[in-house]
Design a protein around this motif. Structure first.
Motif, PDB file in Angstrom:
ATOM      1  N   LEU A 119      60.950  17.808  18.866  1.00 36.89           N
ATOM      2  CA  LEU A 119      60.373  19.010  19.491  1.00 36.89           C
ATOM      3  C   LEU A 119      61.420  19.746  20.328  1.00 36.89           C
ATOM      4  O   LEU A 119      61.412  20.973  20.418  1.00 36.89           O
ATOM      5  CB  LEU A 119      59.163  18.618  20.360  1.00 36.89           C
ATOM      6  CG  LEU A 119      58.285  19.771  20.838  1.00 36.89           C
ATOM      7  CD1 LEU A 119      57.700  20.558  19.671  1.00 36.89           C
ATOM      8  CD2 LEU A 119      57.162  19.259  21.740  1.00 36.89           C
ATOM      9  N   ARG A 120      62.359  18.980  20.889  1.00 40.08           N
ATOM     10  CA  ARG A 120      63.397  19.619  21.715  1.00 40.08           C
ATOM     11  C   ARG A 120      64.319  20.489  20.855  1.00 40.08           C
ATOM     12  O   ARG A 120      64.791  21.530  21.306  1.00 40.08           O
ATOM     13  CB  ARG A 120      64.226  18.549  22.453  1.00 40.08           C
ATOM     14  CG  ARG A 120      63.449  17.865  23.573  1.00 40.08           C
ATOM     15  CD  ARG A 120      64.376  17.060  24.455  1.00 40.08           C
ATOM     16  NE  ARG A 120      64.911  15.904  23.753  1.00 40.08           N
ATOM     17  CZ  ARG A 120      66.126  15.395  23.932  1.00 40.08           C
ATOM     18  NH1 ARG A 120      66.962  15.937  24.786  1.00 40.08           N
ATOM     19  NH2 ARG A 120      66.522  14.342  23.258  1.00 40.08           N
ATOM     20  N   GLY A 154      58.875  14.567  21.834  1.00 44.45           N
ATOM     21  CA  GLY A 154      57.625  15.329  21.758  1.00 44.45           C
ATOM     22  C   GLY A 154      56.532  14.635  20.955  1.00 44.45           C
ATOM     23  O   GLY A 154      55.390  15.094  20.904  1.00 44.45           O
ATOM     24  N   SER A 159      63.354  22.059  18.043  1.00 40.22           N
ATOM     25  CA  SER A 159      62.538  23.241  17.716  1.00 40.22           C
ATOM     26  C   SER A 159      62.496  24.209  18.897  1.00 40.22           C
ATOM     27  O   SER A 159      62.598  25.425  18.724  1.00 40.22           O
ATOM     28  CB  SER A 159      61.107  22.826  17.368  1.00 40.22           C
ATOM     29  OG  SER A 159      61.092  22.078  16.189  1.00 40.22           O
ATOM     30  N   GLN A 160      62.331  23.638  20.105  1.00 43.76           N
ATOM     31  CA  GLN A 160      62.236  24.501  21.296  1.00 43.76           C
ATOM     32  C   GLN A 160      63.561  25.202  21.589  1.00 43.76           C
ATOM     33  O   GLN A 160      63.583  26.358  22.015  1.00 43.76           O
ATOM     34  CB  GLN A 160      61.775  23.676  22.504  1.00 43.76           C
ATOM     35  CG  GLN A 160      60.298  23.325  22.394  1.00 43.76           C
ATOM     36  CD  GLN A 160      59.854  22.254  23.382  1.00 43.76           C
ATOM     37  OE1 GLN A 160      60.679  21.506  23.917  1.00 43.76           O
ATOM     38  NE2 GLN A 160      58.554  22.148  23.602  1.00 43.76           N
ATOM     39  N   GLU A 204      55.248  31.491  21.339  1.00 38.29           N
ATOM     40  CA  GLU A 204      54.526  30.338  20.795  1.00 38.29           C
ATOM     41  C   GLU A 204      53.817  30.675  19.481  1.00 38.29           C
ATOM     42  O   GLU A 204      53.595  29.803  18.645  1.00 38.29           O
ATOM     43  CB  GLU A 204      53.485  29.817  21.807  1.00 38.29           C
ATOM     44  CG  GLU A 204      54.092  29.088  22.990  1.00 38.29           C
ATOM     45  CD  GLU A 204      54.868  27.834  22.590  1.00 38.29           C
ATOM     46  OE1 GLU A 204      54.385  27.072  21.754  1.00 38.29           O
ATOM     47  OE2 GLU A 204      55.982  27.641  23.116  1.00 38.29           O
ATOM     48  N   GLN A 208      63.679  28.016  19.095  1.00 41.41           N
ATOM     49  CA  GLN A 208      62.686  29.025  19.517  1.00 41.41           C
ATOM     50  C   GLN A 208      63.272  29.920  20.611  1.00 41.41           C
ATOM     51  O   GLN A 208      63.185  31.146  20.566  1.00 41.41           O
ATOM     52  CB  GLN A 208      61.429  28.316  20.024  1.00 41.41           C
ATOM     53  CG  GLN A 208      60.354  29.261  20.531  1.00 41.41           C
ATOM     54  CD  GLN A 208      59.136  28.515  21.074  1.00 41.41           C
ATOM     55  OE1 GLN A 208      59.084  27.294  21.081  1.00 41.41           O
ATOM     56  NE2 GLN A 208      58.157  29.271  21.536  1.00 41.41           N
ATOM     57  N   LYS A 209      63.899  29.276  21.596  1.00 36.68           N
ATOM     58  CA  LYS A 209      64.488  30.007  22.716  1.00 36.68           C
ATOM     59  C   LYS A 209      65.665  30.867  22.241  1.00 36.68           C
ATOM     60  O   LYS A 209      65.795  32.034  22.615  1.00 36.68           O
ATOM     61  CB  LYS A 209      64.972  28.986  23.761  1.00 36.68           C
ATOM     62  CG  LYS A 209      64.998  29.538  25.160  1.00 36.68           C
ATOM     63  CD  LYS A 209      65.197  28.424  26.160  1.00 36.68           C
ATOM     64  CE  LYS A 209      65.694  29.023  27.450  1.00 36.68           C
ATOM     65  NZ  LYS A 209      66.315  28.052  28.316  1.00 36.68           N
ATOM     66  N   ASN A 214      54.810  23.948  15.297  1.00 41.52           N
ATOM     67  CA  ASN A 214      55.273  22.565  15.413  1.00 41.52           C
ATOM     68  C   ASN A 214      54.084  21.615  15.316  1.00 41.52           C
ATOM     69  O   ASN A 214      53.027  21.883  15.908  1.00 41.52           O
ATOM     70  CB  ASN A 214      55.956  22.342  16.769  1.00 41.52           C
ATOM     71  CG  ASN A 214      57.305  23.027  16.841  1.00 41.52           C
ATOM     72  OD1 ASN A 214      58.159  22.809  15.992  1.00 41.52           O
ATOM     73  ND2 ASN A 214      57.488  23.874  17.839  1.00 41.52           N
ATOM     74  N   GLN A 237      60.503  19.271  11.252  1.00 39.08           N
ATOM     75  CA  GLN A 237      60.038  18.612  12.475  1.00 39.08           C
ATOM     76  C   GLN A 237      60.881  17.377  12.772  1.00 39.08           C
ATOM     77  O   GLN A 237      60.488  16.239  12.498  1.00 39.08           O
ATOM     78  CB  GLN A 237      58.559  18.255  12.330  1.00 39.08           C
ATOM     79  CG  GLN A 237      57.670  19.474  12.066  1.00 39.08           C
ATOM     80  CD  GLN A 237      57.596  20.411  13.266  1.00 39.08           C
ATOM     81  OE1 GLN A 237      57.034  20.066  14.287  1.00 39.08           O
ATOM     82  NE2 GLN A 237      58.200  21.593  13.151  1.00 39.08           N
TER      83      GLN A 237
END
Ligand code: UT7
Length: 335
Positions: free
Chosen positions: A266-267, A39, A269-270, A280, A273-274, A285, A263
């Protein structure tokens, strides 16, 4: 009885922007690979001679945090400095901040917990404030990674990820026990110490030994990472330790107003998140702009989220980190 709260936040990153395109000119990598796997679009690197060091970046972030907290330097009772890239092997960078801020004989302590360093430092500050020993603690996370990375194709799996920068928080006494830092939850698993580590120079391999070996292939003085193993552990531990913090405070995931994950990717964090069903608006991020700044990443992201008005009084804010050690942790805050 006292509680503790974050009374001021600040961040500082060097001016020099290094894009993925810049990296692809000096090593076998590409903008597409880096964005798809991490990311990250760009990061900041200290430029030789620009005057930035781990300690000075921390000081710049600290000055902003102290101004926003409305406290003078002589009101700081303790400096906690989280970093894996101190200015010197010893002493730590905390004492350099004491000198640069000119706070006479203020105690200073370095926290060596890599990506979880800021969480460990916040937790330590919280306990000192809750016990009544100190009123205002300066907590800094700062890293100068760029000078120590293998910027050739050999080091691409690590070097494209990391960036330089610092964030700072002032942790202050709060009389209202319903507000502030509610709890922190810390863990470690040292069997994985060498899976994300910088092995040399160290007391296992002192500098004279490295020089004597005269081995141009020696990469033990560059950080090494078993990326896939770290990734797999990160997604599990992030989720566990956030849940542990929520449960401890009788909160459910839908009550999270803002999640600030370290951080790392990003993958990761995502995924988190999921896992927690967050929108969002419930996560911040910024790895896209700064890469992974290790101990700096949470205070930088927290400062940015706060500056952008994403955190309001009364919000449940969750900080979470995982990294080298392995170490991991979470902090739950009612803002
Ligand atoms: O903050 C501390 C905690 N750190 C983390 O949480 C990091 C966790 N790990 C990760 O984020 C990921 O594992 C990485 C981003 C480090 C790597 O992504 P990956 O999807 O796990 O890639 P990989 O290591 O499995 O490598 C896949 C391929 C390899 O090539 P082959 O063997 O398939 O031909 C690598 O050599 O990608 C290659 N590769 C690269 N290619 C272009 C590795 N680095 C690069 C690169 N550019 N920079």
């Amino acid at each position: 009885m006292y509680n503790s709260k974050i009374s001021g936040l600040g961040m500082y990153v060097p001016e020099n922007v290094v894009t993925n395109e810049d990296l692809s000119k000096i090593m076998d990598t590409s903008n597409e690979w880096i964005i798809e796997r991490t990311g990250i679009k760009e990061r900041r690197h200290i430029k030789k001679g620009d005057g930035n060091t781990t300690a000075t970046m921390g000081v710049e972030a600290a000055k902003i945090a102290m101004k926003r907290a409305g406290i003078e330097k002589n009101e700081i009772d303790l400096i906690l400095f989280a970093t894996l890239s101190p200015d010197y092997y010893f002493p730590g960078s905390g004492v350099l901040v004491q000198e640069l801020l000119d706070i006479p004989t203020c105690p200073a302590m370095d926290i060596r917990n890599q990506c979880s360093g800021f969480i460990y430092a916040i937790s330590t500050a919280d306990q000192y404030v809750k016990s009544g020993m100190y009123k205002n603690i300066l907590v800094i996370g700062s890293e100068n990674h760029s000078g120590g990375l293998d910027m050739t194709s050999r080091g691409r799996g690590v070097s494209v990820i990391f960036g330089d920068g610092a964030g700072a928080a002032v942790v202050s006494r709060e009389e209202d026990l319903t507000k502030g830092i509610l709890s922190s939850h810390l863990h470690s698993e040292g069997k994985y110490a060498e899976e994300l580590a910088l092995i040399s120079p160290s007391t296992n391999r002192w500098v004279p030994e490295i020089i004597d070996s005269n081995d141009s292939e020696d990469i033990s003085y560059y950080p090494n990472m078993n990326g896939q193993l770290v990734f797999k552990n990160a997604v599990v531990r992030f989720s566990e330790v956030i849940m542990e913090g929520l449960k401890h405070n009788n909160l459910s995931p839908d009550q999270i107003d803002m999640l600030i994950p370290h951080q790392a990717n990003l993958r990761i964090s995502q995924f988190v998140q999921k896992r927690f069903g967050l929108s969002e608006n419930q996560i911040h991020n910024n790895i896209q702009k700064y890469g992974n700044t290790t101990a700096g990443s949470i205070p930088i992201a927290l400062t940015e989220a706060w500056q952008e008005g994403k955190i309001k009084e009364g919000d449940i804010v969750v900080l979470a980190a995982f990294g080298s050690g392995f170490t991991w942790g979470s902090t739950i805050i009612r803002w």
